[in-house]
Write an enzyme that holds these catalytic residues in place. Structure first.
Site, PDB file in Angstrom:
ATOM      1  N   GLY A  11      -7.413 -15.029  -3.339  1.00  0.00           N
ATOM      2  CA  GLY A  11      -6.910 -14.052  -3.789  1.00  0.00           C
ATOM      3  C   GLY A  11      -6.338 -13.879  -5.137  1.00  0.00           C
ATOM      4  O   GLY A  11      -5.381 -12.863  -5.379  1.00  0.00           O
ATOM      5  N   SER A  12      -6.532 -14.705  -6.133  1.00  0.00           N
ATOM      6  CA  SER A  12      -5.965 -14.729  -7.232  1.00  0.00           C
ATOM      7  C   SER A  12      -6.338 -13.368  -8.070  1.00  0.00           C
ATOM      8  O   SER A  12      -5.577 -12.678  -8.819  1.00  0.00           O
ATOM      9  CB  SER A  12      -6.289 -16.028  -8.111  1.00  0.00           C
ATOM     10  OG  SER A  12      -7.558 -15.902  -8.362  1.00  0.00           O
ATOM     11  N   ASN A  13      -7.572 -13.048  -7.888  1.00  0.00           N
ATOM     12  CA  ASN A  13      -8.032 -11.668  -8.762  1.00  0.00           C
ATOM     13  C   ASN A  13      -7.234 -10.551  -8.057  1.00  0.00           C
ATOM     14  O   ASN A  13      -7.019  -9.488  -8.580  1.00  0.00           O
ATOM     15  CB  ASN A  13      -9.472 -11.575  -8.772  1.00  0.00           C
ATOM     16  CG  ASN A  13     -10.131 -11.940  -9.890  1.00  0.00           C
ATOM     17  OD1 ASN A  13      -9.704 -11.930 -10.944  1.00  0.00           O
ATOM     18  ND2 ASN A  13     -11.224 -13.071  -9.488  1.00  0.00           N
ATOM     19  N   LYS A  89     -19.462 -11.296   1.120  1.00  0.00           N
ATOM     20  CA  LYS A  89     -20.330 -10.647   2.116  1.00  0.00           C
ATOM     21  C   LYS A  89     -21.219  -9.444   0.980  1.00  0.00           C
ATOM     22  O   LYS A  89     -20.706  -9.007   0.098  1.00  0.00           O
ATOM     23  CB  LYS A  89     -19.754 -10.107   3.065  1.00  0.00           C
ATOM     24  CG  LYS A  89     -19.214 -10.971   3.984  1.00  0.00           C
ATOM     25  CD  LYS A  89     -18.695 -10.126   5.301  1.00  0.00           C
ATOM     26  CE  LYS A  89     -18.318 -11.284   6.491  1.00  0.00           C
ATOM     27  NZ  LYS A  89     -17.388 -10.373   7.528  1.00  0.00           N
ATOM     28  N   LEU A  90     -22.355  -9.331   1.622  1.00  0.00           N
ATOM     29  CA  LEU A  90     -23.202  -8.104   0.977  1.00  0.00           C
ATOM     30  C   LEU A  90     -22.419  -6.832   1.557  1.00  0.00           C
ATOM     31  O   LEU A  90     -22.242  -6.500   2.786  1.00  0.00           O
ATOM     32  CB  LEU A  90     -24.732  -8.204   1.189  1.00  0.00           C
ATOM     33  CG  LEU A  90     -25.403  -6.943   0.568  1.00  0.00           C
ATOM     34  CD1 LEU A  90     -25.475  -7.318  -0.835  1.00  0.00           C
ATOM     35  CD2 LEU A  90     -26.722  -7.032   1.235  1.00  0.00           C
ATOM     36  N   HIS A 107     -17.869 -11.301 -11.242  1.00  0.00           N
ATOM     37  CA  HIS A 107     -18.698 -12.414 -11.123  1.00  0.00           C
ATOM     38  C   HIS A 107     -18.280 -13.162 -12.180  1.00  0.00           C
ATOM     39  O   HIS A 107     -18.226 -13.076 -13.215  1.00  0.00           O
ATOM     40  CB  HIS A 107     -20.379 -11.859 -11.202  1.00  0.00           C
ATOM     41  CG  HIS A 107     -21.083 -13.085 -10.850  1.00  0.00           C
ATOM     42  ND1 HIS A 107     -21.416 -13.591  -9.612  1.00  0.00           N
ATOM     43  CD2 HIS A 107     -21.792 -13.652 -11.691  1.00  0.00           C
ATOM     44  CE1 HIS A 107     -22.256 -14.520  -9.744  1.00  0.00           C
ATOM     45  NE2 HIS A 107     -22.408 -14.723 -11.013  1.00  0.00           N
ATOM     46  N   ASP A 148     -24.950  -8.829  -7.074  1.00  0.00           N
ATOM     47  CA  ASP A 148     -24.888  -9.129  -8.363  1.00  0.00           C
ATOM     48  C   ASP A 148     -25.833  -8.353  -9.275  1.00  0.00           C
ATOM     49  O   ASP A 148     -26.158  -8.651 -10.442  1.00  0.00           O
ATOM     50  CB  ASP A 148     -24.854 -10.600  -8.952  1.00  0.00           C
ATOM     51  CG  ASP A 148     -23.890 -11.145  -8.086  1.00  0.00           C
ATOM     52  OD1 ASP A 148     -22.940 -10.833  -7.869  1.00  0.00           O
ATOM     53  OD2 ASP A 148     -23.996 -12.466  -7.738  1.00  0.00           O
ATOM     54  N   GLU A 177     -11.178 -13.644 -16.132  1.00  0.00           N
ATOM     55  CA  GLU A 177     -11.320 -12.942 -14.983  1.00  0.00           C
ATOM     56  C   GLU A 177     -10.050 -12.046 -14.652  1.00  0.00           C
ATOM     57  O   GLU A 177     -10.038 -10.862 -14.251  1.00  0.00           O
ATOM     58  CB  GLU A 177     -11.597 -13.479 -13.593  1.00  0.00           C
ATOM     59  CG  GLU A 177     -13.002 -14.046 -13.577  1.00  0.00           C
ATOM     60  CD  GLU A 177     -13.457 -14.664 -12.115  1.00  0.00           C
ATOM     61  OE1 GLU A 177     -13.161 -14.228 -11.187  1.00  0.00           O
ATOM     62  OE2 GLU A 177     -13.815 -15.836 -12.288  1.00  0.00           O
TER      63      GLU A 177
END
Length: 218
Positions: A11-13, A89-90, A107, A148, A177
């Site tokens: 969870g850094s983003n 997950k998609l 990404h 993506d 990011e």
């Protein structure tokens, strides 16, 4: 704008979004919740410490249930923007349709290279090194029904240096990011950028008017 996050890992983003928008000078933006793809994901502890709502999505084997769960939870939170921050997950098509033009993904490479199913985390950075490319980076794109593939909102390059390992490349890209994702979310929330019906990304005004980016990450 109410921002919901989908994540699978540490969870850094997610933290970069909390740090950006949970501030007195950002009263119009709020991270309202995070949905983790599995129990025990580190992002859940980050959410607890930040006082942000959290939930865990059903297993991938329950695809219909997962779509219903995601849609219901995002709607309950009143989500205006959905951000995939290391989500493995998609996203179900029903959710993509419901939030079309309001779902972003980060990404760790310069798409369309080094993306697609199975390309995440260390796999991406190993592929970058094996390919011998000298530039990698981070991409924020709108989410569609495939991994993506959605229209690209923005990218930031990062050099690949002699002697780099997947770990060293990952660390350098992650620094970018943490800067580019909050800025991209702000651009969408402020109306500076939008996704048109023809899938073209339209910048209405100058990108990141108050942001300063340097290449010091390299």
């Amino acid at each position: 704008m109410r921002i919901a996050v989908l994540a699978s890992g540490g969870g850094s983003n997610f933290q970069s979004l909390v740090d950006r928008f949970h501030r007195a000078d950002s009263p119009e933006r709020e991270v309202v919740g995070v949905i983790a793809s599995r129990e025990g994901a580190g992002v859940l502890e980050r959410a607890r410490r930040a006082g942000v709502a959290s939930a865990v999505s059903p297993p991938a084997s329950m695809s219909d249930g997962a779509a219903t769960f995601l849609r219901r939870t995002l709607d309950e939170w009143g989500s205006d923007i959905v951000v995939l921050a290391g989500y493995m997950k998609l996203v179900p098509e029903a959710v993509v349709r419901a939030y079309w033009g309001r779902i972003l993904n980060i990404h760790p490479a310069l798409l369309p290279s080094f993306g697609g199913r199975g390309m995440y985390g260390p796999r991406v950075h190993r592929a970058v090194i094996d390919a011998g490319v000298r530039i990698t980076g981070a991409t924020v794109h709108f989410v569609d029904e495939a991994y993506d593939r959605g229209p690209i909102l923005c990218q930031w390059p990062v050099p690949v240096l002699a002697g780099d390992t997947p770990e060293s490349v990952a660390a350098r890209v992650l620094t970018v990011e943490h800067r580019i994702l909050p800025a991209a979310v702000e651009a969408l929330a402020s109306g500076a950028v939008r996704l048109e019906a023809d899938r073209r990304v339209r910048w209405v005004r100058e990108w990141f008017e108050t942001e300063t980016f340097t290449n010091r990450e390299g």
